[in-house]
Design a protein around this motif. Structure first.
Motif, PDB file in Angstrom:
ATOM      1  N   LYS A  44      49.047 -42.806  -7.956  1.00 38.02           N
ATOM      2  CA  LYS A  44      48.876 -43.576  -9.192  1.00 38.02           C
ATOM      3  C   LYS A  44      47.494 -44.219  -9.273  1.00 38.02           C
ATOM      4  N   LEU A  45      46.897 -44.510  -8.107  1.00 31.32           N
ATOM      5  CA  LEU A  45      45.561 -45.107  -8.079  1.00 31.32           C
ATOM      6  C   LEU A  45      44.463 -44.048  -7.961  1.00 31.32           C
ATOM      7  N   TYR A  46      44.853 -42.771  -7.930  1.00 29.20           N
ATOM      8  CA  TYR A  46      43.915 -41.651  -7.817  1.00 29.20           C
ATOM      9  C   TYR A  46      43.065 -41.744  -6.554  1.00 29.20           C
ATOM     10  N   LEU A  47      43.716 -42.140  -5.451  1.00 32.08           N
ATOM     11  CA  LEU A  47      43.024 -42.197  -4.171  1.00 32.08           C
ATOM     12  C   LEU A  47      43.175 -40.855  -3.466  1.00 32.08           C
ATOM     13  N   SER A  48      42.147 -40.416  -2.744  1.00 37.13           N
ATOM     14  CA  SER A  48      42.201 -39.104  -2.078  1.00 37.13           C
ATOM     15  C   SER A  48      43.080 -39.109  -0.833  1.00 37.13           C
ATOM     16  N   CYS A  49      43.321 -40.302  -0.249  1.00 41.90           N
ATOM     17  CA  CYS A  49      44.180 -40.394   0.928  1.00 41.90           C
ATOM     18  C   CYS A  49      44.872 -41.764   0.930  1.00 41.90           C
ATOM     19  N   PRO A  50      45.923 -41.936   1.725  1.00 42.45           N
ATOM     20  CA  PRO A  50      46.668 -43.197   1.710  1.00 42.45           C
ATOM     21  C   PRO A  50      46.033 -44.314   2.550  1.00 42.45           C
ATOM     22  N   GLN A  51      44.989 -44.017   3.326  1.00 41.47           N
ATOM     23  CA  GLN A  51      44.422 -45.008   4.234  1.00 41.47           C
ATOM     24  C   GLN A  51      44.004 -46.316   3.566  1.00 41.47           C
ATOM     25  N   PRO A  52      43.391 -46.307   2.385  1.00 46.08           N
ATOM     26  CA  PRO A  52      43.040 -47.591   1.762  1.00 46.08           C
ATOM     27  C   PRO A  52      44.255 -48.491   1.526  1.00 46.08           C
ATOM     28  N   VAL A  53      45.370 -47.889   1.115  1.00 50.44           N
ATOM     29  CA  VAL A  53      46.581 -48.678   0.862  1.00 50.44           C
ATOM     30  C   VAL A  53      47.070 -49.297   2.165  1.00 50.44           C
ATOM     31  N   TYR A  54      47.056 -48.527   3.252  1.00 49.94           N
ATOM     32  CA  TYR A  54      47.458 -49.066   4.559  1.00 49.94           C
ATOM     33  C   TYR A  54      46.514 -50.182   5.003  1.00 49.94           C
ATOM     34  N   ARG A  55      45.226 -50.012   4.754  1.00 52.86           N
ATOM     35  CA  ARG A  55      44.248 -51.054   5.128  1.00 52.86           C
ATOM     36  C   ARG A  55      44.486 -52.339   4.345  1.00 52.86           C
ATOM     37  N   TRP A  56      44.827 -52.214   3.069  1.00 47.65           N
ATOM     38  CA  TRP A  56      45.144 -53.414   2.274  1.00 47.65           C
ATOM     39  C   TRP A  56      46.369 -54.105   2.852  1.00 47.65           C
ATOM     40  N   MET A  57      47.404 -53.325   3.123  1.00 46.38           N
ATOM     41  CA  MET A  57      48.669 -53.894   3.593  1.00 46.38           C
ATOM     42  C   MET A  57      48.527 -54.535   4.976  1.00 46.38           C
ATOM     43  N   ASN A  58      47.608 -54.031   5.788  1.00 48.22           N
ATOM     44  CA  ASN A  58      47.379 -54.591   7.121  1.00 48.22           C
ATOM     45  C   ASN A  58      46.364 -55.728   7.121  1.00 48.22           C
ATOM     46  N   GLY A  59      45.821 -56.051   5.940  1.00 52.92           N
ATOM     47  CA  GLY A  59      44.858 -57.135   5.852  1.00 52.92           C
ATOM     48  C   GLY A  59      43.493 -56.791   6.406  1.00 52.92           C
ATOM     49  N   GLN A  60      43.180 -55.508   6.511  1.00 51.62           N
ATOM     50  CA  GLN A  60      41.885 -55.079   7.029  1.00 51.62           C
ATOM     51  C   GLN A  60      40.819 -55.081   5.938  1.00 51.62           C
ATOM     52  N   THR A  61      41.218 -54.737   4.723  1.00 50.34           N
ATOM     53  CA  THR A  61      40.317 -54.738   3.569  1.00 50.34           C
ATOM     54  C   THR A  61      41.083 -55.244   2.357  1.00 50.34           C
ATOM     55  N   MET A  62      40.342 -55.504   1.302  1.00 50.94           N
ATOM     56  CA  MET A  62      40.948 -55.917   0.033  1.00 50.94           C
ATOM     57  C   MET A  62      40.738 -54.802  -0.985  1.00 50.94           C
ATOM     58  N   PRO A  63      41.671 -54.640  -1.919  1.00 55.10           N
ATOM     59  CA  PRO A  63      41.459 -53.652  -2.977  1.00 55.10           C
ATOM     60  C   PRO A  63      40.262 -54.052  -3.829  1.00 55.10           C
ATOM     61  N   SER A  64      39.569 -53.056  -4.359  1.00 59.09           N
ATOM     62  CA  SER A  64      38.506 -53.348  -5.323  1.00 59.09           C
ATOM     63  C   SER A  64      39.143 -53.994  -6.550  1.00 59.09           C
ATOM     64  N   LEU A  65      38.340 -54.585  -7.382  1.00 59.02           N
ATOM     65  CA  LEU A  65      38.862 -55.218  -8.587  1.00 59.02           C
ATOM     66  C   LEU A  65      39.589 -54.208  -9.468  1.00 59.02           C
ATOM     67  N   ASP A  66      39.028 -53.007  -9.599  1.00 57.30           N
ATOM     68  CA  ASP A  66      39.677 -51.951 -10.383  1.00 57.30           C
ATOM     69  C   ASP A  66      41.036 -51.577  -9.794  1.00 57.30           C
ATOM     70  N   ASN A  67      41.074 -51.376  -8.468  1.00 53.53           N
ATOM     71  CA  ASN A  67      42.339 -51.004  -7.829  1.00 53.53           C
ATOM     72  C   ASN A  67      43.351 -52.137  -7.888  1.00 53.53           C
ATOM     73  N   LEU A  68      42.888 -53.375  -7.741  1.00 55.37           N
ATOM     74  CA  LEU A  68      43.790 -54.520  -7.839  1.00 55.37           C
ATOM     75  C   LEU A  68      44.391 -54.605  -9.241  1.00 55.37           C
ATOM     76  N   TYR A  69      43.567 -54.375 -10.253  1.00 57.16           N
ATOM     77  CA  TYR A  69      44.040 -54.408 -11.642  1.00 57.16           C
ATOM     78  C   TYR A  69      45.092 -53.314 -11.884  1.00 57.16           C
ATOM     79  N   MET A  70      44.780 -52.098 -11.441  1.00 55.90           N
ATOM     80  CA  MET A  70      45.727 -50.995 -11.634  1.00 55.90           C
ATOM     81  C   MET A  70      47.005 -51.224 -10.826  1.00 55.90           C
ATOM     82  N   LEU A  71      46.861 -51.710  -9.585  1.00 57.48           N
ATOM     83  CA  LEU A  71      48.019 -51.976  -8.737  1.00 57.48           C
ATOM     84  C   LEU A  71      48.925 -53.031  -9.371  1.00 57.48           C
ATOM     85  N   SER A  72      48.328 -54.066  -9.939  1.00 51.12           N
ATOM     86  CA  SER A  72      49.136 -55.107 -10.580  1.00 51.12           C
ATOM     87  C   SER A  72      49.907 -54.546 -11.772  1.00 51.12           C
ATOM     88  N   ASN A  73      49.290 -53.640 -12.510  1.00 45.04           N
ATOM     89  CA  ASN A  73      49.988 -53.005 -13.631  1.00 45.04           C
ATOM     90  C   ASN A  73      51.111 -52.098 -13.148  1.00 45.04           C
TER      91      ASN A  73
END
Length: 107
Positions: free
Chosen positions: A35-64
Motif C-alpha cells: 500500500k505504501l509502494y515500498l520495494s521491500c518490507p524492511q522499512p516497515v520493520y525498522r519503523w516498528m523496531n524504533g530504528q527509523t521513523m517513516p518519512s512525512l509522506d509515508n507517515l501520512y499515507m500510513l495514517s490514512n
C-alpha cells in the motif's frame, strides 16, 4: 526559547504504536509494504523496531491506511516518566503499558 518547550519524538515508543496499530487493524507487513509502494518490507520493520521513523509522506499515507490521524502514530519523548518506569520495571512490555497509562492519566 526555553528548554521545556522542546519536545522530541520517542522512536522506540512510536515504533510500538505503529506496530500495535497495524496489528489491531488486521494488516500484514506485506500489505502495508504494498500500500505504501515500498520495494521491500524492511522499512516497515525498522519503523516498528524504533530504528527509523517513516518519512512525512509515508507517515501520512500510513495514517490514512490505518484510519487515524498522523499524530496518533507518534509518541513524544517524556524523559522523566520513561526513566521512572525504567527504574521500576526492567521488562519493556510492562514499561510500555505503564508509560501509556501515565500519559493518559496526565492529560
Amino acid at each position: 526559547m526555553s528548554k521545556e518547550n522542546l519536545i522530541s519524538l520517542d522512536m522506540r515508543m512510536t515504533g510500538k504504536v505503529i506496530k500495535n496499530m497495524i496489528t489491531m487493524r488486521g494488516f500484514s507487513i506485506r500489505e502495508i509494504q504494498e500500500k505504501l509502494y515500498l520495494s521491500c518490507p524492511q522499512p516497515v520493520y525498522r519503523w516498528m523496531n524504533g530504528q527509523t521513523m517513516p518519512s512525512l509522506d509515508n507517515l501520512y499515507m500510513l495514517s490514512n491506511i490505518l484510519g487515524v490521524h498522523m499524530e496518533d502514530l507518534l509518541m513524544p519523548r517524556n524523559e522523566e516518566m520513561w526513566i521512572l518506569h525504567l527504574a521500576q520495571n526492567t521488562d519493556f512490555v510492562t514499561r510500555v503499558k505503564l508509560y501509556f497509562r501515565a500519559v493518559k492519566a496526565n492529560g
